[in-house]
Design an enzyme around this catalytic site. Structure first.
Site, PDB file in Angstrom:
ATOM      1  N   GLU A 253      50.665  19.026  15.947  1.00 29.87           N
ATOM      2  CA  GLU A 253      50.235  19.503  17.295  1.00 29.87           C
ATOM      3  C   GLU A 253      48.216  19.700  16.962  1.00 29.87           C
ATOM      4  OE1 GLU A 253      49.526  18.044  19.683  1.00 29.87           O
ATOM      5  OE2 GLU A 253      50.473  18.083  21.019  1.00 29.87           O
ATOM      6  N   ASP A 329      52.160  14.660  23.619  1.00 32.65           N
ATOM      7  CA  ASP A 329      51.472  14.208  24.911  1.00 32.65           C
ATOM      8  C   ASP A 329      51.762  12.756  25.281  1.00 32.65           C
ATOM      9  OD1 ASP A 329      49.689  12.776  22.830  1.00 32.65           O
ATOM     10  OD2 ASP A 329      47.844  13.435  24.023  1.00 32.65           O
TER      11      ASP A 329
END
Length: 502
Positions: A253, A329
């Protein structure tokens, strides 16, 4: 327009998102793992797979059991005899589970071919072969701004494994899969884990994100260290990088890590048609990245050392979701081809990973992995340009159909000429706006519905006739520039109306 999206700024940042007995157990585990390696090293490619020798058998024997195992090509544990994936037929919405030729064996591709004959199918579920039922389905929309994912075209990419025809998962922009929530047994909050996948090293890009592994439990970037997924891409997120990739990377991430704290010039990449990409992470202080040719040879270790010292990665904060083909996401702009992969609990041994690589090589994967090779073909027009859908493989109803430079990996430049005369790509048909018939009526992409504006017949002079209107597919004034919107016009035999179905 078809162009690479920048990986600078938001694109990847959003996504690219008992004590006395213990030594004895460890010794026994190591001995078992060495035995597995020796057994795997003498394996030869063939059409069968020996019981107890498949990736999840190997990991389990080494003390790091599979908690998820996904493949459209073969069983990943020798006892498995269930479905590999589910396909949904476009013509009537019917579904079928595609299983194995035998327990612990290879996919029954003929079952798919029969079910999907004269129509198209999408892969709408990839079954988890472990007992945990961590199945993957097309993912929901996320905070990346992209909409919900669609399933891959089931017949887009066929290769050979174990001497059998099998299908992979062709990931284009807008295609992706997810287990939303906390998957059973998958690492959370700094627990150790490992993962590998077999993917294409030739059908790759730099956009975010072609990942497989641990992601957020919801499709949102919740911060550094909340993902732990293996990736193969041409993304040089932390410069400098060596060569042009593609590289095996860790998406933890807000960064694609090639090793160390991001940049790692020792990572020289893997660009073979089939690549084994390996990631393991103890969740606290260290991780490792490895890559190898899935057709031959051993793994190369690109990094085996400390986790990033950037805030949030020591310890990790994994959430236990699973993604395939997207970012955490739901950033789904990248491309890739996936064949198999597993996730395990615990930090795998090098011996187990080497044995898994030997097993992968024994499969004998072969074929091109960067060109759609199903029933589709290109439609070339004036100046050799391809009939293309705007919006880079993500076209919805009403999206313009145009001319563009031919790109062998572009899914929306590969059309299927169906039995009813329609031409379809990415799940929709070549259509005339408003089912029109007048000169100059524009062509577009639309849900296949059988109307006259979706029928196309190849003529002897090279034109494509729409029988309802009596007019031909046409490039206005013979224009050949990228982005030229196509139309229908009176058939006149000119170069502007020469469209060849491959």
């Amino acid at each position: 327009m078809r162009r690479e999206k920048s990986t600078a700024g938001g694109g990847l940042r959003r996504s690219a998102r008992r004590a006395l007995l213990r030594p004895l157990r460890h010794l026994l585990s190591a001995v078992a793992a060495i035995g597995l390696v020796l057994g795997a090293l003498i394996a030869l490619p063939g059409v069968s797979q020996a019981a107890g020798s498949l990736p999840c058998d190997i990991y389990g024997a080494a003390g790091t059991p599979c908690v998820a195992a996904h493949s459209t090509t073969r069983a990943l544990l020798s006892s498995y005899n269930g479905p590999l994936y589910q396909v949904t037929r476009a013509s009537d919405g019917a579904r079928a589970d595609i299983g194995l030729l035998s327990a612990g064996g290879y996919a029954n591709a003929a079952q798919q071919d029969t079910f999907c004959q004269n129509t198209t199918c999408r892969i709408t579920k990839v079954y988890d072969q472990t007992s945990r039922h961590n199945d993957l389905t097309p993912g929901p929309a996320g905070t990346s701004g992209m909409g919900a994912d669609r399933g891959a075209d089931a017949s887009e990419i066929a290769v050979t494994a174990g001497g059998h025809k099998v299908y992979g998962i062709w990931i284009s922009p807008g295609v992706g899969y997810r287990y939303t929530g906390v998957a059973s047994g998958v690492a959370v909050d700094g627990q150790p884990e490992g993962a590998y996948m077999v993917a294409s090293g030739t059908h790759v890009g730099s956009d975010c994100c072609f990942d497989y592994g641990n992601a957020e439990s919801t499709p949102a970037d919740t911060g550094n260290g909340h993902m732990d997924a293996v990736s193969i891409a041409t993304t040089c997120y932390f410069a400098p990088c060596t060569g042009s990739g593609p590289w095996i990377e860790a998406d933890m991430e807000n960064g694609m890590f090639q090793g160390d704290n991001g940049s790692n010039t020792a990572n020289r990449g893997n660009n073979s048609p089939f690549v084994t990409a390996v990631l393991k992470n103890d969740g606290q202080t260290k991780y490792a990245l490895k890559g190898g040719n899935s057709q031959s040879g051993a793994l190369s270790t690109w990094w085996d050392g400390g986790l990033p010292t950037r805030a949030g990665y020591r310890p990790m904060h994994q959430e236990g979701g699973i993604i395939l083909g997207t970012g955490g996401d739901n950033s789904n702009w990248n491309r890739g081809t996936f064949f198999e992969g597993v996730m395990v609990a615990g930090y795998p041994t090098d011996a187990a990973e080497n044995a898994v690589q030997s097993n992968v090589v024994s499969v004998g994967y072969s074929g091109e992995t960067d060109v759609p090779n199903g029933p589709q073909g290109t439609v070339t027009g004036p100046d050799g340009k391809c009939v293309d859908v705007a919006a880079d493989d993500t076209g919805t109803n009403g999206t313009a159909v145009q001319l563009w430079d031919c790109q062998n990996w572009a899914e929306d430049q590969h059309w299927q000429h169906n039995a009813d005369g329609s031409l379809s790509t990415i799940g929709r048909c070549l259509d005339i706006e408003g089912n029109g018939t007048a000169n100059g009526a524009k062509v577009e992409l639309w849900d296949c519905n059988g109307v006259g504006g979706q029928k196309w017949v190849q003529q002897a002079d090279g034109s494509l006739l729409n029988p309802q209107s009596g007019r031909c597919l046409d490039s206005p004034s013979g224009a050949t520039a990228n982005g030229t919107r196509l139309q229908i016009w009176d058939c006149n035999g000119s170069a502007a109306q020469k469209f060849k179905l491959s």
